[in-house]
Design an enzyme around this catalytic site. Structure first.
Site, PDB file in Angstrom:
ATOM      1  N   GLU A  87       0.822  -1.207   0.000  1.00 52.27           N
ATOM      2  CA  GLU A  87       0.000   0.000   0.000  1.00 52.27           C
ATOM      3  C   GLU A  87       0.863   1.268   0.000  1.00 52.27           C
ATOM      4  OE1 GLU A  87      -3.455   0.195   0.458  1.00 52.27           O
ATOM      5  OE2 GLU A  87      -3.823   2.138   1.394  1.00 52.27           O
ATOM      6  N   ASP A  88       1.925   1.253   0.792  1.00 53.72           N
ATOM      7  CA  ASP A  88       2.646   2.507   1.077  1.00 53.72           C
ATOM      8  C   ASP A  88       4.053   2.612   0.512  1.00 53.72           C
ATOM      9  OD1 ASP A  88       0.472   3.209   2.612  1.00 53.72           O
ATOM     10  OD2 ASP A  88       1.337   2.458   4.481  1.00 53.72           O
TER      11      ASP A  88
END
Ligand code: MN
Length: 518
Positions: A87-88
């Site tokens: 996600e990051d």
């Protein structure tokens, strides 16, 4: 269980702490894999920091350590360490798959997908669908367990969030995640999620109850259990298992009564070999403590409608703090914990037929979780529960964020009719996640489906009857044709009559026509 939030500053967790807890658990963890997972996550999150200022890596480390407490396996721990990288950070699921194999990759991918779903506000009507959809999306129940631990750690550190975000997360946790933890039988996580949500939703109510609980403390319960065990043993009951619990802050909050009027804040459970020991123990308890009137219930001779059996009594000792005592056999205990009529259904009052199968499956998951926690050899039984949790249902979103629940194999047309018959009747196409799809597209869980509609007088096609899966859609299509045909039939009948009249060289005024029809 310690639920209260203390103000003291804790040292941030390190990888050494996590490894120590893995060693202490005595399970045969795959340290090589976990080392590699940590190294990847540490590097990927690099200089990232959390809103609180801590290095980002503290978050996945904390999530992993909660999973160790739950007795989860090596793959879950590795996936927890890497759960936010896709996600990051630039690391992809494909890279994780290549380095850690498909199972760990599936877990990371699953958690990432769940994280991407944002519910802006959870309406009651939608909450159960959302819970079921998240379970269905989990594919492997370990995904949901990692997600629950992720949410738990976020709630533990949520003080750094702005006010609005705290409330949103608290509501979502209360409506969606805590009930899922409950159904999976992870009750300490469920209770902590609820308590921390309450803390953000009603800080005053939360703190009032917490202060009252702190006044007594639970050393009191430890003393009581010790005293009871000794007294039972002296009177010939050697093999009693005695457990105790303090009601959660949220549990007390829900009762909405004066503190002094709640008699089950503290509870002791005594589990015994057979029924006669149960009654024997009850006598001994009433000898030791003063029973409160009208608080004794014999659910052994008269079980609750859901099959629950136990002896309940409330007693009070020298400390003048009332506490509830539950006495039951091991069989009754298992029934109460895992029974198909599982107590969640009893308490939540869920009666619709469709959740029964899900509950049976979840009861099985709970048994596996329990055996996972209590047995030393970490088997990967849990990974076997790839989501046939809900094999017969799919869940998809409308663009507005409503969840539509359909049987597996249902098409975009079924989806349209499930929204409204007018939407189905005017349907000319569909978009899934913004891409045009054929109208017989089979709906998959998690899709956002937009129905494209034409003019109002446009009707369905007869072919659709062979495509749709739900009887709801079939009925609505048939209804449309019935209604449509009524007008067609009237028109046809009138034309046939006129032809016949012309053939016989007759004619009728409208007035005559009406008399004739009668
Ligand atoms: Mn996270």
């Amino acid at each position: 269980m310690e639920n209260t939030q203390t103000g003291d500053v804790k040292m941030p967790i390190t990888y050494e702490d996590l490894k120590q807890s893995l060693v202490d658990s005595g399970r045969p963890y795959d340290f090589d894999m976990i080392d590699r997972a940590y190294a990847l996550a540490e590097k990927a999150h690099g200089g990232q920091r959390r809103r609180s200022g801590e290095p980002y890596i503290c978050h996945p480390l904390s999530v992993a350590s909660i999973l160790v407490e739950l007795g989860m396996d090596s793959e879950s721990i590795a996936a927890a360490l890497m759960h936010d990288v896709a996600e990051d950070t630039p690391v992809t699921v494909a890279e994780i798959k290549q380095k850690f194999g498909p199972d760990v990759a599936l877990l990371v991918d699953g958690v990432t997908k769940l994280t991407q779903i944002k519910f802006s506000n959870v309406e009651d009507r939608q909450a159960e669908n959302l819970r079921k959809m998240l379970l269905a999306m989990s594919q492997d129940v370990r995904v949901m367990i990692i997600k629950l631990c992720d949410r738990l750690h976020n709630m533990r550190t949520g003080d750094a969030w702005p006010e609005q975000k705290r409330r949103d997360k608290a509501l979502e946790t209360m409506e969606v995640y805590a009930p899922i933890a409950h159904r999976l039988g992870i009750s300490n996580i469920k209770e902590e999620l609820e308590d921390r949500s309450l803390h953000y939703l009603d800080p005053v109510g939360y703190e009032t109850i917490r202060d009252l609980l702190n006044k007594h403390g639970d050393e009191f319960l430890h003393t009581v259990c010790h005293t009871i065990a000794k007294h039972l043993a002296e009177n010939g009951i050697q093999k009693a298992t005695i457990r105790h619990r303090v009601k959660s802050i949220y549990g007390i909050y829900l009762q909405n009564k004066d503190f002094e009027e709640i008699y089950d804040i503290y509870a002791v459970r005594i589990i015994l070999e057979n029924v006669s020991e149960c009654y024997n123990a009850l006598g001994l308890i009433h000898d030791m403590y003063h029973p409160l009137p009208n608080r004794f219930k014999d659910y052994i001779s008269t079980p609750k409608p859901n099959g629950y059996q136990s002896l309940h009594t409330t007693v009070i000792g020298r400390e003048a703090i009332p506490f509830e005592v539950q006495i039951r056999t091991w069989d009754m205990d298992r029934m109460a914990e895992y029974g198909i009529a599982a107590h969640w259904k009893y308490k939540a009052g869920i009666t619709n037929g469709s959740s029964d199968k899900l509950d049976e499956r979840l009861a099985w998951v709970r048994q596996l979780l329990e055996s996972q926690r209590s047995s030393a050899d970490a088997t990967d039984l849990l990974s076997d529960i790839k989501s046939d949790l809900l094999p017969e249902e799919v869940f998809a979103f409308t663009p507005r964020g409503d969840v539509i629940n359909l049987p597996a194999g249902a098409t975009a047309i079924d989806f349209a009719y499930a929204i409204h018959s007018a939407v189905g009747n005017r349907m000319i196409g569909a978009k899934v996640n913004n891409r045009i799809v054929p109208i017989d597209h089979k709906v998959q869980t998690g899709e956002i489906i937009e129905i494209i509609t034409g003019p109002e007088n446009r009707g369905p096609s007869r072919d659709w009857l062979n495509i749709v899966k739900t009887s709801e859609a079939k009925n609505k299509i048939r209804n449309w044709f019935k209604k449509e045909r009524r007008e067609e039939n009237i028109q046809e009948g009138r034309e046939a009559l006129e032809r016949e009249l012309r053939r016989n060289l007759m004619s009728m005024t409208d007035e005559q026509h009406e008399t004739f029809m009668e």
